[in-house]
Scaffold this motif. Structure first.
Motif, mmCIF file in Angstrom:
data_model
loop_
_atom_site.group_PDB
_atom_site.id
_atom_site.type_symbol
_atom_site.label_atom_id
_atom_site.label_comp_id
_atom_site.label_asym_id
_atom_site.label_seq_id
_atom_site.Cartn_x
_atom_site.Cartn_y
_atom_site.Cartn_z
ATOM 1 N N ASP A 1 38.104 41.212 58.487
ATOM 2 C CA ASP A 1 38.284 41.782 57.152
ATOM 3 C C ASP A 1 38.502 40.744 56.054
ATOM 4 O OD1 ASP A 1 40.848 40.906 57.681
ATOM 5 O OD2 ASP A 1 41.740 42.900 57.781
ATOM 6 N N SER B 1 41.023 38.825 55.495
ATOM 7 C CA SER B 1 42.404 38.678 55.036
ATOM 8 C C SER B 1 42.986 37.345 55.498
ATOM 9 C CB SER B 1 43.271 39.834 55.542
ATOM 10 O OG SER B 1 43.292 39.863 56.962
ATOM 11 N N TRP C 1 32.804 40.111 54.356
ATOM 12 C CA TRP C 1 34.018 39.696 53.653
ATOM 13 C C TRP C 1 34.106 38.184 53.477
ATOM 14 C CZ3 TRP C 1 35.984 43.463 51.109
ATOM 15 C CH2 TRP C 1 35.903 44.753 51.610
#
Length: 332
Positions: free
Chosen positions: A268, A270, A91
């Motif tokens: 992830d 984010s 990611w």
């Protein structure tokens, strides 16, 4: 209260790289911007596409020279930057493609949080005062590939130290410029989602621009990725108030020019915060926490997916109207 520093220097520690085997992400996330061509008319608020190379609007000759110098360096290093970023996890490449650096000497960093080209950064990257910000609403930014975009800051919040800017112009390849196609291309931007967790202790990566007094002699790349961890919030401080120093603490390496750099969850990719400052008495890095970012976007990021063809999404979409120019500064 610790003294806020936004332009200090210190030595660059080695950044260890771990290979994180995980699920693969779509290949289009390698690209900061995709250009979609459809028979449908170009949306009215779509960014202007300029033929490359162009005499860019809204920039001085000196700043244009710096932009072109940075642009050439980014273009030369893009493939190596991509390769090194992939080793940090599946990611991380999305975070790299969503991160842009300010082209002018003062440096600064921003992150895309919406496929329509909405950029989030620190308010002080557009000006330390409302007067300064009003005089410099438009800035040129560069993707890690060297692609240049111009943004206009539409919301400036001194208390939260957050600014929301929209891409208004893109220096695109000639075949995509509006004058060379019967079906002008609509840009779709790679962006990072907001984290669903309010964690203040998660492992992170920070992607940002180390500033340089002399672009030809700096020891740093124009985009550096460092690893670290969130270290909690300053006790008894309102997380919505980052005017003196960021309420969020972290220990990822940063340098002057990193202001506005995304702090991304390693698991992830984010968004958990933005780097903003550091405490010269402790060496602790500070940033704007997720709680302030979510509140800010809930108030100011518009909901209008009609701008893009096909299915799209955003980090947060809550309003249906294009915002007016807004200044939020209790001291001004």
């Amino acid at each position: 209260m610790p003294r806020r520093l936004r332009s200090n220097r210190e030595s660059h520690p080695d950044i260890d790289v771990e290979i994180d085997q995980g699920p693969q992400i779509p290949t289009h996330l390698d690209r900061p911007i995709r250009f979609l061509t459809t028979p449908a008319p170009t949306p009215a608020r779509s960014p202007l596409l300029l033929r490359s190379p162009s005499r860019l609007p809204g920039i001085t000759s000196d700043d244009l020279r710096i932009l072109r110098t940075k642009q050439r360096r980014l273009q030369r290093s893009a493939s190596l930057t991509t390769q090194a970023t992939r080793e940090l996890g599946p990611w991380a490449i999305r975070g790299l493609s969503s991160t842009l650096i300010f082209a002018q000497h003062e440096a600064g960093t921003a992150v895309c949080i919406d496929a329509r080209g909405w950029m989030l950064t620190c308010a002080h990257c557009f000006g330390e005062t409302a007067q300064e910000w009003r005089a410099h609403r438009r800035k040129w930014l560069l993707c890690y590939t060297g692609l240049a975009v111009q943004v206009e800051c539409q919301v400036w919040d001194a208390r939260r130290d957050l600014a929301l800017a929209k891409v208004v112009c893109i220096e695109a390849p000639e075949e995509l410029s509006s004058s060379s196609s019967s079906h002008p291309a609509t840009p779709v931007f790679t962006f990072v989602p907001l984290s669903t967790s309010q964690s203040t202790t998660a492992p992170i990566i920070c992607i940002g621009q180390p500033g340089a007094d002399d672009l030809d002699k700096t020891a740093y790349d124009l985009i550096e990725i460092s690893k670290g961890r969130l270290c909690g919030l300053i006790p008894d401080v309102d997380p919505q108030d980052n005017s003196e120093i960021g309420a969020l603490k972290h220990d990822a390496w940063t340098y002057w020019g990193h202001s506005g750099a995304p702090l991304l969850r390693r698991a992830d990719g984010s968004l958990l915060g933005l780097h903003s400052s550091w405490d010269d008495s402790t060496g602790m890095r500070h940033g704007v926490p997720l709680a302030a970012i979510k509140a800010f976007l809930s108030e100011h990021l518009p909901l209008d997916e009609a701008d893009l063809p096909g299915p799209t999404a955003s980090a947060r979409s809550l309003e249906k109207k294009e915002p007016e120019i807004i200044v939020i500064d209790s001291s001004d």
